[in-house]
Design an enzyme around this catalytic site. Structure first.
Site, mmCIF file in Angstrom:
data_model
loop_
_atom_site.group_PDB
_atom_site.id
_atom_site.type_symbol
_atom_site.label_atom_id
_atom_site.label_comp_id
_atom_site.label_asym_id
_atom_site.label_seq_id
_atom_site.Cartn_x
_atom_site.Cartn_y
_atom_site.Cartn_z
ATOM 1 N N GLY A 173 0.735 -1.141 0.074
ATOM 2 C CA GLY A 173 0.007 -0.128 0.008
ATOM 3 C C GLY A 173 0.769 1.258 -0.022
ATOM 4 O O GLY A 173 2.039 1.453 -0.480
ATOM 5 N N SER A 174 0.155 2.215 0.499
ATOM 6 C CA SER A 174 0.810 3.594 0.585
ATOM 7 C C SER A 174 2.132 3.993 1.167
ATOM 8 O O SER A 174 2.610 4.976 0.818
ATOM 9 C CB SER A 174 -0.251 4.734 1.102
ATOM 10 N N VAL A 175 2.688 3.120 1.912
ATOM 11 C CA VAL A 175 4.076 3.351 2.543
ATOM 12 C C VAL A 175 4.994 3.650 1.488
ATOM 13 O O VAL A 175 6.062 4.142 1.613
ATOM 14 C CB VAL A 175 4.405 2.097 3.357
ATOM 15 N N VAL A 176 4.774 3.037 0.050
ATOM 16 C CA VAL A 176 5.747 3.043 -0.996
ATOM 17 C C VAL A 176 5.629 4.557 -1.525
ATOM 18 O O VAL A 176 6.436 4.764 -2.630
ATOM 19 C CB VAL A 176 5.688 1.965 -2.034
ATOM 20 N N LYS A 177 4.851 5.454 -1.282
ATOM 21 C CA LYS A 177 4.663 6.705 -2.034
ATOM 22 C C LYS A 177 5.642 7.552 -2.085
ATOM 23 O O LYS A 177 5.884 8.313 -2.859
ATOM 24 C CB LYS A 177 3.389 7.279 -1.482
#
Length: 708
Positions: free
Chosen positions: A395-399
């Protein structure tokens, strides 16, 4: 008359000739006997002593035996894995020991020791019983002729007959005393030993009385000795074994899948070796150098003397990067929070939870914990190695990496990075948007996009980065290498790549497919990839990724062993022979102002004021935390349920909840990762943040850090 007289004269001559022939034959025989006696006398007088010495001749053979394995310490010098010395009864097998001799030794030794932690099988009891020649003869006599001879009257092979006798003895269900059962176990151990090898007859729970009794009767027990064996101990808890690994037992010996490799390295078949994780990865260092002993054996194979010629050297000691006290706290907190998630019904279909703490500046792992949850039984067990061998859509942790790619490739700049917050409408698919309602923002800059975790921003950035042609609800066209472009960017941070951590079994993750069955690019999935909702990564990859941002752009190789040395005989000091040098695997080619955009956004995730901020509950943590939350859609599918009648096989929609962060925000010294896969989307809670909060606070309390 004359005729008769003539015949008598001939007869007299023949009678006279016969004794002469006999005398000649007897004379020859006498001479031959005389020569034989003379030869025997000659051999006896001249070579008798030589032949006597040949009969009494002994051979010297050098054999080896294992030494204690190396000790493992934490980074504060506390013992994580040690060795406990145990008295042991050993047996060194001669080169030509008979079954009768083994039976006699086993029977004699069973008078002085008992083996209560093992139970002999029926086959082992039968083998011991038949080791007595009288029992063998008695049982053989019971066999019908058809089980002794084949149809042609030839005797059957010894092995065939013996196998028949074993079955016969088992079928008779004989009664065995406790002593006989012990003797049967001993008989089995000795029978299975290799010639001139030393085995342990009993190496656990050996009493002082047993040692004394065996010692008094060693002269009557050829090959038997009293020695020392070692077993692994875990003074700071056995849960650490999920990282440290296991060692095979003497009974199991060398793993069959690597048997030839170990034999080529000089191992014996019953040697104990590391079978998993650190014990396996550092086997060459931990095993040490074996003791060498000289065995003196008679010509009949009986061992007459054993003399140590080289004491050997214990295995090397490993100093790990883990802090055992901190490790225990992280494990305890992860278990506690996961238990509360289970109680609340949020983790009913969850596969477990994971947490990692890492020094972002060196790659040293400070703590690693993992839990495995069996959905069927609801049982929870330790599984720290899940951080390297399990992957999840994060999910969004890699943004942070996606924004970095846009900056590095000049799609956006530190001073010009505002993009419209317009959802993406593709033909035949639901609208692609963020969690917050459409229209909440008209546009966002990069820092705010990270703070509120905007999916739309990442997709709009991707459209510009790939020069995609897009008409809402009608048309979208991307280059065929769209996935490659995004994946190369994520790979710079270690996402989707093996990190090289010093543990066997690491995986690289899972890449989603790029094209459909017709060969068309899955352009919608490219957009999912941009905000972390497509490819699957391991928790250790997240640790490397967030550390790269925390330390300014250096992708550090994670590691658990920081130095190797040798512990002195008293166990009070370790002499260091090797220390790990932190390894930079890649340098992110960004400018300081580009990095500042990402760090500012991650600081605002925790400390920002926007109502859609995702980790504001951590703003009071000291020292300050910067980070990024994430959720990703996933499913639970019960394959067994689909086979049952009248049962639904539809997958259950779940989410993976994640958090990555570093502290202090200004000069990071700790990076943390928390992953809770498979939570109920309606009961997501703040489980990852609860664990992260304790991880940061506990670490800096233990290390007495005060943020300026």
């Amino acid at each position: 008359m004359n005729f008769l007289q003539n015949n008598n004269h001939k007869s007299d001559r023949k009678a006279a000739e016969t004794p002469i022939r006999m005398k000649i034959i007897l004379g020859v025989i006498f001479i031959l006997f005389a020569m034989l006696i003379g030869q025997l006398a000659y051999l006896q007088l001249i070579y008798g002593s030589r032949f006597h010495s040949e009969v009494q001749k002994t051979d010297d053979t050098v054999v080896t035996s294992a030494v204690p394995r190396g000790i493992m310490y934490d980074d504060k010098g506390r013992v994580l894995v040690g060795n406990k010395a145990n008295n042991a009864i050993t047996y060194t097998k001669g080169s030509s020991v008979t079954s009768k001799q083994i039976y006699n030794i086993s029977t004699a030794l069973s008078q002085y020791i008992t083996i209560s932690n093992e139970t002999p099988t029926d086959l082992q009891l039968a083998a011991y019983y038949l080791g007595n020649s009288r029992n063998y003869a008695k049982e053989y006599a019971k066999l019908p002729k058809s089980q002794k001879y084949d149809s042609d009257g030839n005797e059957l092979s010894n092995s065939t007959v013996y196998s028949t006798l074993e079955k016969q003895v088992i079928k008779e269900k004989k009664h065995y005393t406790t002593r006989q059962k012990t003797a049967a176990l001993i008989f089995n151990k000795i029978s299975g030993a290799y010639s001139l090898s030393t085995i342990y007859i009993k190496n656990q729970n050996l009493t002082d009385k047993e040692v004394a009794l065996v010692g008094e009767h060693l002269s009557d027990l050829p090959g038997v000795g009293i020695g020392t064996d070692w077993e692994r101990t875990y003074p700071n808890g056995s849960s650490i074994k999920t990282i440290i690994g296991s060692v095979s037992s003497e009974k199991a010996g060398l793993p069959s899948e690597n048997l030839q490799y170990y034999l080529a390295q000089g191992y014996s078949r019953n040697d104990r070796v590391g079978t998993s994780y650190l014990e396996k990865e550092y086997e060459a260092l931990l095993k040490g150098t074996k003791t060498e002993s000289k065995l003196t054996t008679k010509s009949n194979g009986t061992v007459t003397q054993t003399k140590t010629v080289y004491k050997g050297q214990a295995g090397a000691s490993l100093i790990l990067t883990l802090d055992s006290k901190y490790q225990a706290k992280v494990q305890k907190k992860l278990k506690s929070v996961y238990s509360s998630a289970l109680s609340a019904g949020a983790a009913h279909y969850s596969s477990g939870a994971f947490a990692i703490a890492m020094d972002p500046n060196t790659g040293a792992i400070k703590a690693v914990a993992g839990l495995d949850h069996n959905v069927k039984t609801n049982k929870v067990t330790d599984d720290a190695l899940g951080v390297i061998n399990q992957s999840f859509v994060m999910g969004s942790v890699v943004k942070g990496a996606q924004v970095a790619g846009g900056l590095i490739n000049k799609v956006i700049t530190p001073s010009s990075n505002t993009l419209p917050d317009t959802p993406i409408y593709l033909p035949g698919t639901p609208v692609k948007k963020s969690v917050y309602p459409v229209g909440t923002f008209s546009s966002l800059d990069a820092e705010t996009a990270l703070e509120v975790s905007s999916n739309i921003y990442m997709m709009q950035l991707t459209l510009r980065w790939l020069n995609a042609k897009y008409t809402p609800k009608t048309y979208i066209h991307m280059p065929t290498d769209a996935f490659d472009i995004l994946r190369r960017n994520f790979a710079m941070f270690g996402l989707g790549q093996k990190t090289g951590i010093d543990l066997p079994g690491e995986i690289s993750g899972i890449e989603g497919k790029t094209h459909n069955s017709s060969g068309q690019l899955l352009s919608g999935s490219v957009l999912d990839e941009s905000y972390g909702n497509y490819d699957a990564y391991t928790p250790i990859q997240l640790a490397q990724y967030i550390s790269t941002i925390a330390n300014g752009g250096y992708r550090m190789q994670p590691y658990l062993v920081q130095s190797v040395g040798q512990t002195n005989s008293s166990g009070t000091k370790v002499s260091i022979n090797y220390s790990k040098t932190p390894n930079v695997q890649f340098r992110i080619p960004w400018t300081s102002s580009e990095l500042n955009v990402i760090k500012t956004g991650m600081y605002r995730v925790v400390h920002g004021t926007n109502a859609w901020g995702t980790a504001h509950t951590l703003k009071d943590v000291k020292p300050s935390i910067s980070g990024k939350t994430g959720t990703a859609q996933t499913f639970y599918y019960d394959a067994s349920a689909s086979k049952k009648k009248n049962s639904s096989s539809d997958p259950i929609e779940l989410i993976n909840a994640t958090f990555v962060g570093f502290a202090p925000s200004s000069k990071p010294k700790l990076a943390v990762v928390v992953v809770f896969p498979g939570l109920d989307p309606n009961l997501e809670g703040t489980y990852t943040l609860q664990v992260a909060k304790e991880m940061v606070e506990d670490y800096f309390k233990l290390n007495k850090y005060a943020e300026n």
